[in-house]
Design an enzyme around this catalytic site. Structure first.
Site, PDB file in Angstrom:
ATOM      1  CD  GLN A  49      -6.090  -2.846   5.459  1.00  0.00           C
ATOM      2  OE1 GLN A  49      -7.173  -3.109   5.999  1.00  0.00           O
ATOM      3  NE2 GLN A  49      -6.002  -2.515   4.178  1.00  0.00           N
ATOM      4  CG  PHE A  53      -1.983   1.096   1.145  1.00  0.00           C
ATOM      5  CD1 PHE A  53      -3.087   0.943   0.321  1.00  0.00           C
ATOM      6  CD2 PHE A  53      -1.868   2.265   1.876  1.00  0.00           C
ATOM      7  CE1 PHE A  53      -4.062   1.932   0.230  1.00  0.00           C
ATOM      8  CE2 PHE A  53      -2.825   3.257   1.804  1.00  0.00           C
ATOM      9  CZ  PHE A  53      -3.931   3.092   0.974  1.00  0.00           C
ATOM     10  CG  ASP A  58     -14.132  -1.629   2.512  1.00  0.00           C
ATOM     11  OD1 ASP A  58     -13.822  -1.545   3.705  1.00  0.00           O
ATOM     12  OD2 ASP A  58     -13.296  -1.619   1.581  1.00  0.00           O
ATOM     13  CB  THR A  60     -16.276 -10.006   9.754  1.00  0.00           C
ATOM     14  OG1 THR A  60     -14.950  -9.441   9.851  1.00  0.00           O
ATOM     15  CG2 THR A  60     -17.288  -8.876   9.646  1.00  0.00           C
TER      16      THR A  60
END
Length: 298
Positions: free
Chosen positions: A155, A110, A238, A206
């Site tokens: 994250q 990223f 999301d 989740t």
């Protein structure tokens, strides 16, 4: 009238690359195919809420290439409120490089780009805010001046200081996390899950293909997934949060919020890219009712 949901976090371009295998150090691997899609956790959530017909505002730093990339026009067409964007002409858009191999292993790199300036920015008060994966300094600031706080460290949790995490949690009304992140939150704060439930009204955890669980201080709701042929998991979480939060602001009970979230997520995984085929409320409702039964009026 719908409540405005402000979403804080990354606006990014996702470069999704299919490779034969994930290369190791000093190795190379053939690329089978690649695609570029609009992404970034906050933008994904904002687009999903807007597609569902909700009112959504994106709070995010964007670079000089925001307009030329087509991203700005895309968000405007969907109906996302862009009045609280931070436009930084000396930066590039954030970008995720996501590598998937034939055995469904994934590696992500990223580039923070404009998002690296988050910590230098000053937030304005908001009514209902969702803090997506983003900078902990900015999130800590805005959590203290928001009327209602939903928080998903994601994250980027590994970049959080204990102080900033505790500040945000002290103001959090809904916490979203996966099974690994909730364990990390407990370790970082020194609080057990029971202690976290005592200070946060709603915790949603989740579990990938096992669905999700919604916890309050005295209740637990198990929410199954909506089974579909999954092509790309990017953005499923999301989409879940977008469906959940819009349903929550519309006054649906928690189990229904979770089922709506699961239904929206099922659309996200059917196509490549996190924003490619997100549903309208009507499309979501049709699939919801086929799987869970009638969606009762709020």
């Amino acid at each position: 009238m719908d409540r405005l949901i402000s979403v804080v976090g990354h606006t990014a371009l996702d470069c999704i690359v299919d490779v034969e295998r994930i290369a190791g150090k000093n190795e190379s691997s053939p690329v089978i195919d690649y695609e570029e899609h609009p992404g970034g956790g906050a933008a994904n959530i904002a687009v999903a809420i807007a597609r569902l017909g909700g009112k959504c505002q994106l709070i995010s730093p964007v670079g000089a290439d925001f307009e030329s990339s087509g991203y700005e026009n895309h968000l405007k067409e969907v109906g996302v409120d862009l009045t609280q964007l931070y436009r930084l002409d000396d930066q590039k858009l954030s970008k995720a490089f996501i590598f998937n191999d034939r055995e469904d292993n994934q590696t992500t790199y990223f580039y923070w780009g404009a998002s690296s300036k988050f910590k230098e920015l000053e937030p304005r008060p908001v009514d209902f805010v969702h803090l997506a994966t983003a900078d902990s300094v900015y999130n800590a600031k805005i959590s203290q001046i928001a009327g209602f706080v939903s928080f998903d460290p994601g994250q980027d949790l590994v970049t959080y200081s204990k102080e900033n995490l505790e500040t945000i949690l002290a103001h959090t009304d809904i916490l979203f996390a996966n099974r690994h992140e909730i364990k990390r939150v407990s370790e970082m704060t020194g609080k057990s899950f029971s202690e976290l439930k005592a200070i946060i009204a709603t915790i949603v955890i989740t579990y990938d293909s096992e669905g999700s669980r919604i916890h309050t201080d005295d209740e637990e709701y198990l929410i199954p997934i909506v089974p579909v042929k999954a092509l790309d998991p990017t953005g499923a979480g999301d989409a879940y949060r977008a469906g959940f939060l819009l349903a929550y602001t519309r006054g649906y009970p928690l189990p229904t919020c979770g089922k709506i979230g699961a239904t929206v997520a099922s659309f996200a995984v059917e196509t490549r890219g996190p924003q490619t085929d997100l549903p309208t409320w009507e499309k979501m409702q049709a699939r919801y009712e086929a799987h869970f039964g009638k969606l009762e009026p709020r």
